[in-house]
Design a protein around this motif. Sequence first.
Motif, PDB file in Angstrom:
ATOM      1  N   LEU A 132     -61.034  -0.791 -29.264  1.00 58.20           N
ATOM      2  CA  LEU A 132     -60.852   0.323 -30.195  1.00 58.20           C
ATOM      3  C   LEU A 132     -61.222   1.682 -29.623  1.00 58.20           C
ATOM      4  CD1 LEU A 132     -62.071  -1.225 -33.557  1.00 58.20           C
ATOM      5  CD2 LEU A 132     -59.751  -0.473 -33.008  1.00 58.20           C
ATOM      6  N   MET A 136     -59.792   5.331 -30.709  1.00 58.83           N
ATOM      7  CA  MET A 136     -60.612   5.820 -31.823  1.00 58.83           C
ATOM      8  C   MET A 136     -61.591   6.911 -31.423  1.00 58.83           C
ATOM      9  SD  MET A 136     -60.044   4.219 -34.785  1.00 58.83           S
ATOM     10  CE  MET A 136     -61.627   4.295 -35.627  1.00 58.83           C
ATOM     11  N   TRP A 178     -52.529  -0.365 -29.652  1.00 58.04           N
ATOM     12  CA  TRP A 178     -52.493  -0.739 -31.066  1.00 58.04           C
ATOM     13  C   TRP A 178     -51.749  -2.062 -31.266  1.00 58.04           C
ATOM     14  CZ3 TRP A 178     -55.773   0.483 -34.410  1.00 58.04           C
ATOM     15  CH2 TRP A 178     -56.326   1.762 -34.510  1.00 58.04           C
ATOM     16  N   LEU A 220     -62.890   1.644 -39.650  1.00 58.36           N
ATOM     17  CA  LEU A 220     -61.520   2.117 -39.454  1.00 58.36           C
ATOM     18  C   LEU A 220     -61.088   2.994 -40.627  1.00 58.36           C
ATOM     19  CD1 LEU A 220     -59.829  -1.154 -38.122  1.00 58.36           C
ATOM     20  CD2 LEU A 220     -60.774   0.740 -36.801  1.00 58.36           C
ATOM     21  N   SER A 224     -60.928   6.776 -39.307  1.00 57.21           N
ATOM     22  CA  SER A 224     -59.533   7.079 -39.009  1.00 57.21           C
ATOM     23  C   SER A 224     -58.627   6.729 -40.184  1.00 57.21           C
ATOM     24  CB  SER A 224     -59.105   6.303 -37.746  1.00 57.21           C
ATOM     25  OG  SER A 224     -57.774   6.559 -37.415  1.00 57.21           O
ATOM     26  N   ALA A 228     -55.703   4.569 -38.020  1.00 59.51           N
ATOM     27  CA  ALA A 228     -56.134   3.170 -37.947  1.00 59.51           C
ATOM     28  C   ALA A 228     -56.001   2.463 -39.293  1.00 59.51           C
ATOM     29  CB  ALA A 228     -57.583   3.105 -37.461  1.00 59.51           C
TER      30      ALA A 228
END
Length: 254
Positions: A132, A136, A178, A220, A224, A228
Amino acid sequence: MTVTKITFFDIPTVLPVPTSPNTWKVRLALNYKGLCYQTRWVETTDIESVSKSLGIPPTGTSPSGVPTYTLPALIDNTFSPPAILSDSTPIIEYLERRYPDPDPTHVLLPSGSRALQALFEYHVATSITAHLLPVMVMHMYSKKTPRDRAHFRQRMEAAFGKKLEDIELKGRDREEAWKRIEGSFDLLSKLLEKNVHGIYFMGENLSLADCMLGGLMLTLRYDSPDEAWLKVVSWNNGRWARYMAALEKWAVVH
């Protein structure tokens, strides 16, 4: 709630909620067990000094052998001597021992499940969490307090040898990252389909596995929300939106 004298240590953000997956993991467990606790907010910059001053043990060592300190941590003054713990899973194991639920189905670590729970934690950590950061990092940075932004930038740039903005993947590399993460969620979804009843990994009852995955998904959602989170809730026919809706009553900050 069960009256206790528990202090839970968490990391503040610029939001009204935390975004650490490991602290959320314990917070979900505390709320699920109905325990009364107070939160003490400690910026990442201050974790080591606060931990040392209160006798909170380190959670690991650096490559040079220096002890490292992280949150979550918990001090339980309900009993004497007080319990002083760090690291999310040991904290939850302590809560299970010290505050057992009289209903045998209402436990986070059912008898005989510890090895499977540990395997689940390992899978999520290595197949999702480990991938991540490159997608991220700037989302994470933007939610930190001003002091912690400086601290985070310094640590990341020292570790990667490049500017923080250059650590984040872009374009095709980002899309591929992703897709790999989506593949890991696909596997979890297929495993959940094997349950005849219930939305959780132990069926109808919450477990340590759900606290871990739920904590990650809350990260997440808050770090985001416009990337995300939108991706995750669109995967697997909306399974993860339904999963998080089931956890919502415990995803509260006291």
